[in-house]
Write a protein that holds these residues in place. Structure first.
Motif, short mmCIF file in Angstrom:
data_model
loop_
_atom_site.label_atom_id
_atom_site.label_comp_id
_atom_site.label_asym_id
_atom_site.label_seq_id
_atom_site.Cartn_x
_atom_site.Cartn_y
_atom_site.Cartn_z
N LEU A 161 -4.39 11.24 7.29
CA LEU A 161 -3.26 11.70 6.99
C LEU A 161 -2.27 11.78 8.22
CD1 LEU A 161 -4.47 14.49 4.72
CD2 LEU A 161 -3.67 12.30 4.05
N THR A 162 -2.80 12.25 9.40
CA THR A 162 -2.27 12.21 10.58
C THR A 162 -2.17 11.03 11.11
OG1 THR A 162 -2.93 14.60 10.74
CG2 THR A 162 -1.99 13.76 12.70
N TRP A 163 -3.13 10.20 11.06
CA TRP A 163 -3.49 9.01 12.06
C TRP A 163 -2.15 8.10 11.29
CZ3 TRP A 163 -4.09 8.42 16.73
CH2 TRP A 163 -5.13 8.72 17.57
N GLY A 164 -2.36 8.23 9.93
CA GLY A 164 -1.65 7.22 9.07
C GLY A 164 -0.11 7.37 9.31
N GLY B 160 0.87 -1.00 0.03
CA GLY B 160 -0.07 0.09 0.05
C GLY B 160 0.94 1.15 -0.01
N GLY B 161 0.53 2.06 -1.01
CA GLY B 161 1.44 3.19 -1.17
C GLY B 161 0.80 4.49 -1.03
N GLY B 162 0.09 4.73 0.06
CA GLY B 162 -0.65 6.05 0.40
C GLY B 162 0.38 6.35 1.47
N ILE B 163 -0.35 7.62 2.27
CA ILE B 163 0.66 8.23 3.29
C ILE B 163 1.29 7.11 4.42
CG2 ILE B 163 -1.31 8.89 4.98
CD1 ILE B 163 0.64 11.73 5.06
#
Ligand SMILES: Cc1cc2nc3c(=O)[nH]c(=O)nc-3n(C[C@H](O)[C@H](O)[C@H](O)COP(=O)(O)OP(=O)(O)OC[C@H]3O[C@@H](n4cnc5c(N)ncnc54)[C@H](O)[C@@H]3O)c2cc1C
Ligand code: FES
Length: 508
Positions: free
Chosen positions: A363-366, A30-33
């Motif tokens: 975005l922050t939790w990630g 997985g290439g999200g944040i």
């Protein structure tokens, strides 16, 4: 349907699909944040890392977000404090503000031109509903207790009086939160990782994971690794946390702000209008300022088939901001945990890690998750990993969501098979539409293209066999049970399903 964040980027993929067999300390799927930040932290700790992305780095929910970074949570810190306690709320704010700082430092260190800027956050109530106003007061108390030092303001700069009538205590304001372009950020991170020798592969969906053997297969290759990280927004395949989460879709639009007198303004801030369920911000795109409006949240697979959620947001933007044309429209998904905290840490297998349940704050939790998982991979527990472990058992905090979600699953698992309410004939399906159609006494998911070609699929979601529903706003088949989504050809777009919808050939 690209978001405004992805507009300036070329469509081509610079990272080749995985081919052959490779070895690594850790494979991140997985290439999200979440995935890209995890890969960055592990590579920085000297590990060999392979990063597998099914499609394009950052182009899924990270690229479909609003690009806001904040220490609080969008559902309200008071709710989280009430489920847990004031100490936990404070701990959450501390770890989220540290994650925000990590993003700030990383974008500066790697010179990523993602427009990171410190901005205030406003939480507002536009109407005069007593309950909403009281809940804003309570939110103020929770934020104060957690150390975010909120203040009261009577109006929000850039928000017209029609959207937020000025009055005492119309909004609370928190300083030193932040905004950026999330897609540019993760693309910049991936570029830096590839430059450091991390193997980054796009168009490389993991299709089979053998945790015991430490093996992840894609269509054309496989990775052997000691550690496997699912940074796929929700774990693939079957996982107990799926029964504990609610899945929602939400929509976004962006258009250039007109330069007419009295117009052309929008908040240079994070702006949540709580009782209108709208999140508003501005951003610079090309040589013009743009307005971004996000909202119209509904449970995944529970939408009215042909409702134009984007148009509702456009109407709002026209009415309050005078924006006349909109170049961008998109949607994204969120998984909300039952007890208001995400699930981050070891999965059932000790060498497998997961991160999900971020709600609209991922975005922050990630970034928090990347920190927690990178530490766990290196054998280090922390107060954060103890609090956020997916193995926690919180029946009292979770009871309401468990009951509602499992009733939803039963309704769709059993009810959709028996009901005839949503059934149509083939001739009912208009061009550009999808419908559940009865063919020879069996239900089928049928899509008719603008060129009048029919695609016939099984409506049975391969994950746990619920029936999918058509979502016109996203042109997809969405599963109401755990959020798997499929394109018009039945291929998996996102969610826990590893397999496509079965496809049928239509005979004359
Ligand atoms: C409308 C909306 C606005 C939001 N705005 C904000 C905001 O302003 N601030 C905030 O903090 N949060 C926001 N969120 C939440 C945030 O977008 C997400 O929580 C966050 O982007 C999750 O990041 P991720 O890396 O975990 O998941 P994703 O960004 O979804 O990345 C997961 C990646 O895994 C890949 N993948 C999936 N399956 C496989 C497989 N089998 N093999 C390989 N790769 C796979 C996908 O292609 C995807 O790229 C918003 C959410 C919504 C719905
Ligand atoms: S996502 Fe679980 S049944 Fe469809």
């Amino acid at each position: 349907m690209n978001s405004v964040w992805m507009a300036d980027h070329r469509d081509s993929s610079p990272y080749p699909p995985l081919a052959g067999t490779v070895e690594a300390d850790t494979v991140v799927i997985g290439g999200g944040i979440t995935g890209v930040t995890t890969a960055m932290l592990l590579a920085g700790a000297g590990q060999s890392v392979v990063l597998l992305e099914a499609e394009r780095i950052g182009a899924s929910n990270t690229g479909g977000s609003t690009g806001n970074l904040y220490g609080t949570v969008s559902d309200g810190l008071a709710k989280l404090r009430d489920k847990w306690d004031a100490d936990t709320a404070r701990q959450v704010v501390t770890m989220r503000m540290q994650a925000l700082e990590l993003i700030e430092k990383t974008s500066a260190r790697l010179s990523i031109d993602c427009g990171f800027a410190r901005r205030p956050l406003y939480a507002c109530v536009a109407g005069d509903d007593e309950q909403q106003l009281a809940s804003l007061q309570d939110e103020h108390r929770a934020l104060e207790e957690a150390g975010l030092a909120p203040s009261w303001v009577d109006a929000v700069p850039g928000l017209p009086a029609s959207a937020l009538p000025p009055r005492a205590h119309a909004a609370l304001r928190i300083e030193q939160q932040a905004q950026f372009n999330p897609f540019t950020y993760v693309q910049g991170l991936a570029r830096a990782l590839a430059g450091q020798g991390v193997r980054v592969h796009e168009h490389s969906a993991a299709v089979d994971v053998d945790a015991g053997a430490g093996r992840v297969k894609t269509a054309a290759g496989e990775v052997h690794a000691k550690h496997i990280v699912f940074a796929t927004h929700t774990p693939k395949g079957f996982n107990l946390v799926q029964a504990e989460m609610e899945t929602y879709r939400e929509y976004g639009i962006a258009g250039a702000l007109d330069a007419a007198p009295g117009q052309g303004r929008a908040p240079e801030a994070i702006c949540w209008i709580r009782d209108r369920s709208r999140s508003i911000r501005s951003c610079r795109h090309g040589d013009r300022d743009h307005l971004v409006v996000v909202g119209e949240k509904h449970k995944t697979g529970h939408n009215a088939a042909d409702t134009d959620y984007h148009e509702r947001l456009r109407e709002y933007a026209r009415e309050h901001f005078g924006v006349s044309s909109f170049d961008y429209a998109w949607s994204a998904q969120q998984y909300k945990s039952a007890d208001a905290l995400p699930y981050i840490g070891h999965s059932a297998h000790r060498n497998v890690y997961m991160a999900t349940g971020f709600g609209a704050d991922g975005l922050t939790w990630g970034t928090v998750a990347a920190n927690v998982i990178a530490e766990l991979v290196q054998g280090r527990e922390s107060p954060a990993s103890e609090l956020l472990t997916p193995k926690r058992f919180t029946p009292i905090k979770s009871a309401k969501v468990w009951a509602a979600e499992n009733a939803t699953v039963m309704k769709h698992l059993v009810g959709d098979r028996l009901s005839s309410a949503e059934q149509h004939r083939l001739s009912d399906v208009q061009r550009g539409q999808g419908r559940i159609v009865d063919l020879d006494g069996r239900k089928h998911a049928v899509y008719r293209s603008p060129a009048d070609e029919l695609t016939v699929l099984s409506p049975v979601c391969p994950h746990l066999k619920c029936h999918v529903a058509w979502n016109a706003a996203a042109t997809s088949w969405d599963c109401p049970c755990h959020g798997s989504r499929f394109d018009i050809h039945g291929q998996v777009i996102e969610g826990p399903s590893l397999h496509p919808l079965e496809r049928y050939e239509l005979e004359d």
